[in-house]
Enzyme design. Sequence first.
Site, PDB file in Angstrom:
ATOM      1  N   SER A   1       0.864  -1.184   0.000  1.00 20.74           N
ATOM      2  CA  SER A   1       0.000   0.000   0.000  1.00 20.74           C
ATOM      3  C   SER A   1       0.895   1.226   0.000  1.00 20.74           C
ATOM      4  CB  SER A   1      -0.879   0.012   1.262  1.00 20.74           C
ATOM      5  OG  SER A   1      -1.516   1.259   1.455  1.00 20.74           O
TER       6      SER A   1
ATOM      7  N   TYR B   1      -2.542  -1.181  10.339  1.00 27.27           N
ATOM      8  CA  TYR B   1      -2.455  -1.294   8.882  1.00 27.27           C
ATOM      9  C   TYR B   1      -1.099  -0.794   8.388  1.00 27.27           C
ATOM     10  CZ  TYR B   1      -4.048  -1.032   4.003  1.00 27.27           C
ATOM     11  OH  TYR B   1      -4.188  -1.197   2.648  1.00 27.27           O
TER      12      TYR B   1
END
Length: 260
Positions: free
Chosen positions: A142, A155
Site C-alpha cells: 500500500s 495497517y
Amino acid sequence: MFEKFLSGKTAVITGSNSGIGLGIAHEMARAGADLVINSFTDAPEDHALAESLAAEHGVKVRYIQADMSKGEQCRALIEQAGRCDILVNNAGIQHVAPIDQFPVEKWDAIIAINLSSAFHTTAVALPMMRKAGWGRVVNIASAHGLRASEFKSAYVAAKHGIVGLTKVTALETAREHITANAICPGYVLTPIVEKQIPDQMKTHNMSREDVIAKVMLDRQPSGEFATTAQIGGTAVFLCSAAADQITGTTISVDGGWTAM
C-alpha cells in the site's frame, strides 16, 4: 497486452473473490495463467465465480477457502493448490482508531491477515518455485507501506512489514529465477471503497464529488482512483520477462501520493 505468456503457470491469489484480488485474477487469466482464488467464505457464489473466470478466459480456475488469519490454513491453501508459480499475497483488512483506543483483537487480526499470512504462504510456495525453476512473489502492500497516516497503526505497521518481507524474500532468492516485489496502491475504486462514499457524504455533509476529491483523494495528486485492472496489469508485468531483474523493490500505483 501480454498475450498468453503465462500459459502453463498457476497463480495463487489470496483474498481474490472481490476488489483488487479479483482484478488481479482477471489480468493473470488474460495472460494465460491458471488460477487458485481464495477468501475466508465457502459459499456457492465463490465457486460460481471460479467457474465464471474459467469460462471467460479459457483457463483452469479453482476456489479454495482459507481463513488467512490462521497460519495453518494459509499453509494448507498453498499445499492444496499443489502448484504455485505465482503467489500474490493480497488478503487484507482495515480498522481505524487512535493507538490508545485501538482494539487489541483488531490489531492482532490485521497483523495476522495483512502480514503474517504472507509469511506462511511464501514459506510453502518457495520450495514449489525452486522445484519448478521459476517463480514470482507479488505482495500487495500500500502507499501506507511507504507512508503513515494517523489512526491506522496496525495497517501501516503491517504494510511496512510486507515491504520488509518482500526485500528479504528477494535477497534469499536472488540467485534463482525467482523474484519478489511489492505493489503499493493508493486509493483504488473497489466495492468496499464505493460503499464508504455515502457514509462519508453524510459525515462531511458533502456531495459525492466533493467527498471523492476532498476527502478520499486529498493525498492522491492525480485526483483519480487507480483501478483494479491497473493493479492487475502491474502484477502481470512483474511476471513478464521484462521484469526478470526487478526484485526486492516497490512499485507505487498511487497517482503521485508517495512523490510528495
